[in-house]
Enzyme design. Structure first.
Site, PDB file in Angstrom:
ATOM      1  N   LYS A  11       0.852  -1.213   0.000  1.00  0.00           N
ATOM      2  CA  LYS A  11       0.000   0.000   0.000  1.00  0.00           C
ATOM      3  C   LYS A  11       0.876   1.246   0.000  1.00  0.00           C
ATOM      4  O   LYS A  11       1.999   1.227   0.526  1.00  0.00           O
ATOM      5  CB  LYS A  11      -1.010  -0.014   1.113  1.00  0.00           C
ATOM      6  N   ASP A 137      -3.192  -1.110   9.860  1.00  0.00           N
ATOM      7  CA  ASP A 137      -3.185  -1.156   8.391  1.00  0.00           C
ATOM      8  C   ASP A 137      -3.843  -2.419   7.837  1.00  0.00           C
ATOM      9  O   ASP A 137      -4.199  -2.475   6.661  1.00  0.00           O
ATOM     10  CB  ASP A 137      -1.751  -1.080   7.856  1.00  0.00           C
TER      11      ASP A 137
HETATM   12  O1  C5P Z   1      -1.778  -0.933  14.745  1.00  0.00           O
HETATM   13  P1  C5P Z   1      -0.350  -1.311  14.683  1.00  0.00           P
HETATM   14  O2  C5P Z   1       0.015  -2.402  15.644  1.00  0.00           O
HETATM   15  O3  C5P Z   1       0.143  -1.593  13.307  1.00  0.00           O
HETATM   16  O4  C5P Z   1       0.462  -0.020  15.143  1.00  0.00           O
HETATM   17  C1  C5P Z   1       1.824  -0.074  15.484  1.00  0.00           C
HETATM   18  C2  C5P Z   1       2.120   1.113  16.360  1.00  0.00           C
HETATM   19  O5  C5P Z   1       1.983   2.323  15.609  1.00  0.00           O
HETATM   20  C3  C5P Z   1       1.177   1.274  17.548  1.00  0.00           C
HETATM   21  O6  C5P Z   1       1.643   0.553  18.648  1.00  0.00           O
HETATM   22  C4  C5P Z   1       1.226   2.760  17.781  1.00  0.00           C
HETATM   23  O7  C5P Z   1       2.407   3.106  18.468  1.00  0.00           O
HETATM   24  C5  C5P Z   1       1.358   3.336  16.384  1.00  0.00           C
HETATM   25  N1  C5P Z   1       0.074   3.715  15.766  1.00  0.00           N
HETATM   26  C6  C5P Z   1      -0.626   4.806  16.289  1.00  0.00           C
HETATM   27  N2  C5P Z   1      -1.811   5.190  15.689  1.00  0.00           N
HETATM   28  C7  C5P Z   1      -2.286   4.542  14.613  1.00  0.00           C
HETATM   29  C8  C5P Z   1      -1.571   3.438  14.076  1.00  0.00           C
HETATM   30  C9  C5P Z   1      -0.397   3.058  14.678  1.00  0.00           C
HETATM   31  O8  C5P Z   1      -0.206   5.415  17.261  1.00  0.00           O
HETATM   32  N3  C5P Z   1      -3.428   4.958  14.049  1.00  0.00           N
END
Ligand code: C5P
Length: 288
Positions: A11, A137
């Site tokens: 993406k 994502d």
């Molecule tokens: O959701 P995911 O585990 O992929 O996100 C990884 C990290 O990125 C989260 O632990 C957070 O620190 C940050 N994040 C965030 N806000 C989002 C997506 C990700 O703070 N919308």
């Protein structure tokens, strides 16, 4: 059928804004996202034994629950209340720590594959609910259509596709870890209230189909914190712009850069030049 192979497409973010901090520790985002033809190949097959096993063409990636594809299988079986008995095989083409959602795309591919392999027949909404427990994502990657994405990544509205063009992806040696990039943004922007939020303008430009307007409205807030620590990103962007890209941006929290070219020949020429300087590249098309 006891085996299925899914494409897990990379993406890119045509725009990416962070609009605030949430009580759950995540950030509110606004982004226009779309997938490109660069893809990992994810094969899921049933096994005779209970459990989840995973093989990956990239030895440096984890083969246990630290791999989002493994986690996706675990969460899917837990949702349908069945003991898992699957093997996942991933041929990696999307680079790691690039902001191209490679791991999330693999996880979403596992969810789609398991929905076809089992007789669960989960709706897209149910798949997105499982995706939410795996990673932000992953929710977008389940459907992979051009979208305006908001919330922490769980609110998905369909957007128009990019007009016909060629996308050049490039990544230098530096990789970026997403949590650290969000932390650096917090230090720079505080509660994000002082900033003008412009992602809607980008969505309007996408829906106009005018590639010049899209380029003018494209932006990525993470460039503010990532480029100063990885100047190679700016060098790659400049190379793409000098070589005919209509616009060029970092994707996600980095460090991959994409260039949008109207001429495929220009994209190929630029790709060859970047490769000669040791940069990974891939010439691809947006998925409509
Ligand atoms: O959701 P995911 O585990 O992929 O996100 C990884 C990290 O990125 C989260 O632990 C957070 O620190 C940050 N994040 C965030 N806000 C989002 C997506 C990700 O703070 N919308």
């Amino acid at each position: 059928m006891d085996r299925i192979t899914e494409f897990a497409c990379a993406k890119i973010n045509i725009c990416l804004d962070v609009t605030g901090k949430r009580d759950d520790g995540y950030h509110s985002i606004e982004s226009v996202m779309l997938c490109v033809t660069l893809a990992d190949l994810v094969t899921v097959s049933f096994t005779d034994r209970f459990g989840i096993t995973l093989d990956c063409s990239d030895d440096t990636l984890p083969k246990d629950e630290k791999n989002l594809a493994y986690k996706a299988a675990r969460e899917f079986f837990s949702y349908i209340k069945r003991e898992p008995n699957v093997h996942i095989d991933i041929i990696k083409n999307i680079p790691d720590k690039a902001g191209l959602a490679g791991g999330s795309a693999d996880a979403a591919a596992v969810l789609r594959a398991l929905n076809s392999l089992t007789d669960a027949c989960l709706s897209d909404e149910e798949l997105r609910k499982i995706a939410e427990s795996i990673g932000s994502d992953v929710i977008f990657c389940v459907s992979s259509d051009p979208s305006f994405v908001s919330g922490r990544g769980e609110i998905i509205e369909q957007a128009d596709p990019l007009p016909d063009c060629t996308i050049l992806l490039a990544k230098g040696k530096e990789g970026v870890k997403t949590p650290g990039a969000y932390k650096a943004l917090d230090e720079m922007f505080g509660d994000y209230k002082e900033r003008e939020h412009l992602a809607q303008k980008c969505l309007e430009a996408m829906n106009s189909g005018d590639i010049i307007k899209i380029g003018e409205s494209a932006f990525n807030i993470f460039e503010n914190v990532t480029i100063p620590n990885a100047p190679e990103i700016q060098t790659i962007k400049d190379t793409m712009l000098n070589d005919g890209a209509t616009f060029s941006l970092m994707s996600g929290s980095g460090s991959a850069v994409f260039g949008v070219f109207l001429s495929e020949a220009d994209a190929e020429k630029c790709s060859t030049k970047l490769k000669e300087s040791g940069v990974w590249t891939s010439v691809c098309k947006p998925i409509l």
